[in-house]
Write an enzyme that holds these catalytic residues in place. Structure first.
Site, PDB file in Angstrom:
ATOM      1  N   CYS A  68       0.935  -1.436  -0.002  1.00  0.00           N
ATOM      2  CA  CYS A  68      -0.060   0.105   0.150  1.00  0.00           C
ATOM      3  C   CYS A  68       0.959   1.244  -0.047  1.00  0.00           C
ATOM      4  O   CYS A  68       1.579   1.346   0.960  1.00  0.00           O
ATOM      5  CB  CYS A  68      -0.836  -0.025   1.428  1.00  0.00           C
ATOM      6  SG  CYS A  68      -1.601   1.505   1.559  1.00  0.00           S
ATOM      7  N   CYS A  94       0.441   3.488   3.355  1.00  0.00           N
ATOM      8  CA  CYS A  94       0.938   2.768   4.792  1.00  0.00           C
ATOM      9  C   CYS A  94       2.214   3.398   5.188  1.00  0.00           C
ATOM     10  O   CYS A  94       3.073   3.868   4.385  1.00  0.00           O
ATOM     11  CB  CYS A  94       1.165   1.340   4.732  1.00  0.00           C
ATOM     12  SG  CYS A  94      -0.523   0.385   4.867  1.00  0.00           S
ATOM     13  N   HIS A 146      -3.695   0.425   8.061  1.00  0.00           N
ATOM     14  CA  HIS A 146      -4.368   0.139   6.663  1.00  0.00           C
ATOM     15  C   HIS A 146      -5.937  -0.281   7.020  1.00  0.00           C
ATOM     16  O   HIS A 146      -6.553  -0.128   5.803  1.00  0.00           O
ATOM     17  CB  HIS A 146      -3.740  -0.817   6.147  1.00  0.00           C
ATOM     18  CG  HIS A 146      -3.817  -0.989   4.689  1.00  0.00           C
ATOM     19  ND1 HIS A 146      -3.748  -0.285   3.873  1.00  0.00           N
ATOM     20  CD2 HIS A 146      -4.629  -2.387   4.259  1.00  0.00           C
ATOM     21  CE1 HIS A 146      -4.079  -1.013   2.607  1.00  0.00           C
ATOM     22  NE2 HIS A 146      -4.822  -2.054   2.790  1.00  0.00           N
ATOM     23  N   ASN A 176     -13.774   9.732  -0.719  1.00  0.00           N
ATOM     24  CA  ASN A 176     -14.463   8.801  -1.578  1.00  0.00           C
ATOM     25  C   ASN A 176     -14.195   7.587  -0.522  1.00  0.00           C
ATOM     26  O   ASN A 176     -13.151   7.097  -0.585  1.00  0.00           O
ATOM     27  CB  ASN A 176     -14.012   8.932  -2.922  1.00  0.00           C
ATOM     28  CG  ASN A 176     -14.032  10.117  -3.856  1.00  0.00           C
ATOM     29  OD1 ASN A 176     -15.173  10.538  -3.864  1.00  0.00           O
ATOM     30  ND2 ASN A 176     -13.270  10.417  -4.538  1.00  0.00           N
ATOM     31  N   SER A 222      -9.475   3.944  -4.971  1.00  0.00           N
ATOM     32  CA  SER A 222      -8.815   2.964  -5.385  1.00  0.00           C
ATOM     33  C   SER A 222      -7.710   2.234  -4.443  1.00  0.00           C
ATOM     34  O   SER A 222      -6.911   1.335  -4.787  1.00  0.00           O
ATOM     35  CB  SER A 222      -7.952   3.265  -6.745  1.00  0.00           C
ATOM     36  OG  SER A 222      -7.140   4.700  -6.363  1.00  0.00           O
ATOM     37  N   HIS A 266      -6.854   1.941   2.155  1.00  0.00           N
ATOM     38  CA  HIS A 266      -6.120   2.492   3.203  1.00  0.00           C
ATOM     39  C   HIS A 266      -7.300   3.911   3.790  1.00  0.00           C
ATOM     40  O   HIS A 266      -7.274   4.728   2.520  1.00  0.00           O
ATOM     41  CB  HIS A 266      -4.896   3.078   3.008  1.00  0.00           C
ATOM     42  CG  HIS A 266      -4.085   3.472   4.209  1.00  0.00           C
ATOM     43  ND1 HIS A 266      -3.026   2.718   4.717  1.00  0.00           N
ATOM     44  CD2 HIS A 266      -4.189   4.420   5.188  1.00  0.00           C
ATOM     45  CE1 HIS A 266      -2.806   3.432   5.674  1.00  0.00           C
ATOM     46  NE2 HIS A 266      -3.477   4.335   6.140  1.00  0.00           N
ATOM     47  N   HIS A 293      -8.539   7.396   3.834  1.00  0.00           N
ATOM     48  CA  HIS A 293      -7.979   8.453   3.474  1.00  0.00           C
ATOM     49  C   HIS A 293      -8.858   9.384   2.886  1.00  0.00           C
ATOM     50  O   HIS A 293     -10.004   8.950   2.305  1.00  0.00           O
ATOM     51  CB  HIS A 293      -6.647   8.180   2.410  1.00  0.00           C
ATOM     52  CG  HIS A 293      -7.061   7.954   1.087  1.00  0.00           C
ATOM     53  ND1 HIS A 293      -7.437   6.625   0.935  1.00  0.00           N
ATOM     54  CD2 HIS A 293      -7.166   8.584  -0.131  1.00  0.00           C
ATOM     55  CE1 HIS A 293      -7.979   6.603  -0.498  1.00  0.00           C
ATOM     56  NE2 HIS A 293      -7.590   7.779  -1.269  1.00  0.00           N
ATOM     57  N   GLN A 315      -9.152  13.526   0.718  1.00  0.00           N
ATOM     58  CA  GLN A 315      -8.239  14.379  -0.260  1.00  0.00           C
ATOM     59  C   GLN A 315      -8.586  15.808   0.013  1.00  0.00           C
ATOM     60  O   GLN A 315      -9.891  16.270   0.653  1.00  0.00           O
ATOM     61  CB  GLN A 315      -8.628  14.088  -1.753  1.00  0.00           C
ATOM     62  CG  GLN A 315      -8.326  12.826  -2.120  1.00  0.00           C
ATOM     63  CD  GLN A 315      -8.356  12.543  -3.842  1.00  0.00           C
ATOM     64  OE1 GLN A 315      -7.662  13.438  -4.272  1.00  0.00           O
ATOM     65  NE2 GLN A 315      -9.099  11.325  -4.122  1.00  0.00           N
TER      66      GLN A 315
END
Ligand SMILES: O=P(O)(O)O[C@H]1O[C@H](CO)[C@@H](O)[C@H](O)[C@H]1O
Ligand SMILES: O=P(O)(O)O[C@H]1O[C@H](CO)[C@@H](O)[C@H](O)[C@H]1O
Lengths: 351, 351
Positions: free
Chosen positions: A52, A55, A116, A156, A164, A167, A169, A171
């Site tokens: 990943c 990570c 993760h 998202n 995609s 993990h 996250h 934006q």
């Protein structure tokens, strides 16, 4: 001839935040589904995935190694949709039909946790407080850059929402212009404030609290509700009770209350279909153009695609794209269903 | 500091049909994709499927048998989003935030062919002419109903676009109000016409033909192009060259020319990724409110979701939902790619 029954009859509802209508067809909620089913990944994620790129310690697309971060971690998107380059531009006014303008900006990625496998609803309140503080820092930092007039914080979640990497996250896209949807809201908030000297959402939240049917969660400082004009089946909005124009104006108590409602809402979402509930969420708040924005009122949208189960989503397609957004289940019914979900995450349920 | 290069630099483009902007990030087209892949059904469809509720002779959800139809076949949707019931309604003006109105309408399904396996690009021009004539008939018939002021003809093609039955079909939702998206276009067309005494699209098509780079197909009466402000990677629009306000004003020659361009465009689409190309399409034309609409100009939108291959689509999610539509590949590049596709359907290619 019969009298209008908002729970039964097809109708349109008006969204005063963006001045658009939505078509509601309550009677249609029972139609059978023979179309596409989403694929849910049943795999249990490891706490750390060596492959990943989000990570701690791992290498990213640009060859740089992530630090061994302990809370949240922010970096510039390696495939940014916006660039910081200053561009020389002379507008060609002859172009009635070919109007284009360069856009300057910065795209960042915010890892929510070194873990993760740990999504928002599975985190402790203190972990979420860390994320909120990161958002405050980014909003302040990016917002203080001269050419940045808007900072869009969003997430998202889930592959069905184009995410995609599992993990956890979000934006941030910060840019010089007010994006289309934000500009619509800006105009509505502004004209309401000029007329009433109160924010539109201050009055809306009070009106919703009085009715009660669309409230999902309420605490001392925030309300999570299904807007009267929601378009997605389980759409919600978190709104501050007080007229706060931006996240950097939260008191310490409000940071905690917001973290709590974020956790509680996403737990209820996960419990709804016993799945890691996909959505796009995003914060709408004051532009960072250096002006005062008393008309702005902090709110966060959640647009989740699921309709009937973990695998059947609502498609916003033909009619919705050409005509207008359409929903079957009423916002009142959705609010009731989300509200009834347990406050304990289904994975932690002891039975 | 460098000069603005529309083929390289992030920029925004303006859509004068709905007065909204789109963010274009040409440099981002090469970002790798690790997200969700769509599932393509490899199964070959039979000419007649005994379990399909759209095939001739079969029984529908309401227990009625379809006739043994030979061309196209239209029926009222068994799970209609709109209903014909007349509803008594007294507006409650106290409701600043809870504005709702009953909506009356009719939803129909249009089977394109008795053949379960025959999509538009695989039909003969004469078959498509039959569909166009069916659309004319429905627009005229539904439009003549007193309370119907708008007739939305559209198609959802492919399971990724929420289509739940592969039998080629479209839908028509006719209703009393102008839907949100149509109203935006209506306002733009109207103000352009009032100022210029020509339709916006009449002038736009001429401007595009002069430039040439975004034209995909041109015949004597119609143009298929990628709009300067397209949001979907391979979005196109079919526009009549002449200012025609509605489909019932087509000459016989125009019916044929339109059928031909529909066939040619959908063949190129299928050839792009050697797949039955999914999209939502829809016709925008004059309201059926009994008034003259010289400002209206017939056009048909194609919004296809695919981005890089038959399985990788563009996700309109977080930033797009909260901020504004965003694209990577430029409209000019897309137009070039579609234009270069063969006019012979890949299934009929003899090699
Ligand atoms: O009417 P259908 O084909 O069952 O349904 C499809 O098209 C409709 C109109 O665009 C959408 O509202 C639905 O979400 C979609 O699944
Ligand atoms: O930036 P990511 O996560 O690679 O990409 C995802 O979010 C972006 C912002 O909403 C979208 O433009 C992309 O279509 C989506 O796949």
């Amino acid at each position: 001839m019969k009298n209008f029954d908002i729970n039964e009859d097809p109708h349109r509802r008006f969204n005063p935040l963006i001045n658009e209508w939505v078509l509601v067809s309550p009677h249609r909620a029972k139609r059978p589904w023979q179309g596409q089913n989403e694929v849910i990944s049943a795999e249990t994620l490891p706490k750390h995935d060596p492959n990943c790129y989000l990570c701690p310690g791992n290498v990213r697309a640009n060859g740089v190694n992530n630090p061994a971060y302990k809370n949240s971690f922010v970096f510039d998107n390696d495939f940014a949709a916006l660039k910081q380059d200053e561009i020389i531009f002379e507008e060609d006014i002859k172009h009635t039909f070919f109007k284009a303008e360069p856009e300057q900006g910065i795209s960042r990625v915010v890892c929510f946790s070194p873990r993760h496998d740990l999504t928002l609803p599975e985190m402790e309140v203190s972990d979420i407080e860390n994320i909120v503080k990161t958002w405050q820092k980014e909003y302040a930092e990016l917002g203080s850059i001269k050419y940045i007039n808007h900072v869009q914080i969003f997430e998202n979640k889930g592959s069905v929402m184009g995410c995609s990497n599992p993990h956890p996250h979000g934006q941030i896209w910060a840019q010089s212009s007010l994006p289309t949807q934000v500009e619509k809201t800006h105009n509505s908030l502004k004209s309401y404030y000029e007329k009433n000297k109160r924010t539109l959402l201050e009055d809306y939240v009070q009106a919703e609290l009085k009715v009660g049917t669309r409230i999902v969660i309420e605490n001392d400082h925030f309300v999570a509700l299904v807007p009267f004009w929601a378009i997605w089946p389980y759409e919600t909005m978190i709104v501050s009770k007080r007229a706060i124009s931006k996240i950097t104006d939260f008191t310490a108590e409000e940071v905690t209350a917001y973290s709590k409602i974020l956790r509680q809402l996403t737990i209820k979402y996960d419990n709804l279909f016993s799945t890691s509930f996909p959505y796009s969420s995003g914060i709408h708040q004051a532009p960072t153009d250096g002006m005062d924005h008393p008309e702005w009122h902090f709110h966060m949208h959640f647009y989740p695609p699921l309709l009937r189960s973990a695998t059947v989503k609502k498609f916003m397609v033909g009619y919705e794209m050409m005509g207008e957004s359409q929903r079957d289940i009423t916002p009142e019914k959705s609010a009731e269903i989300i509200r009834q979900q347990s406050d304990i995450h289904y994975k932690n349920e002891v039975n």
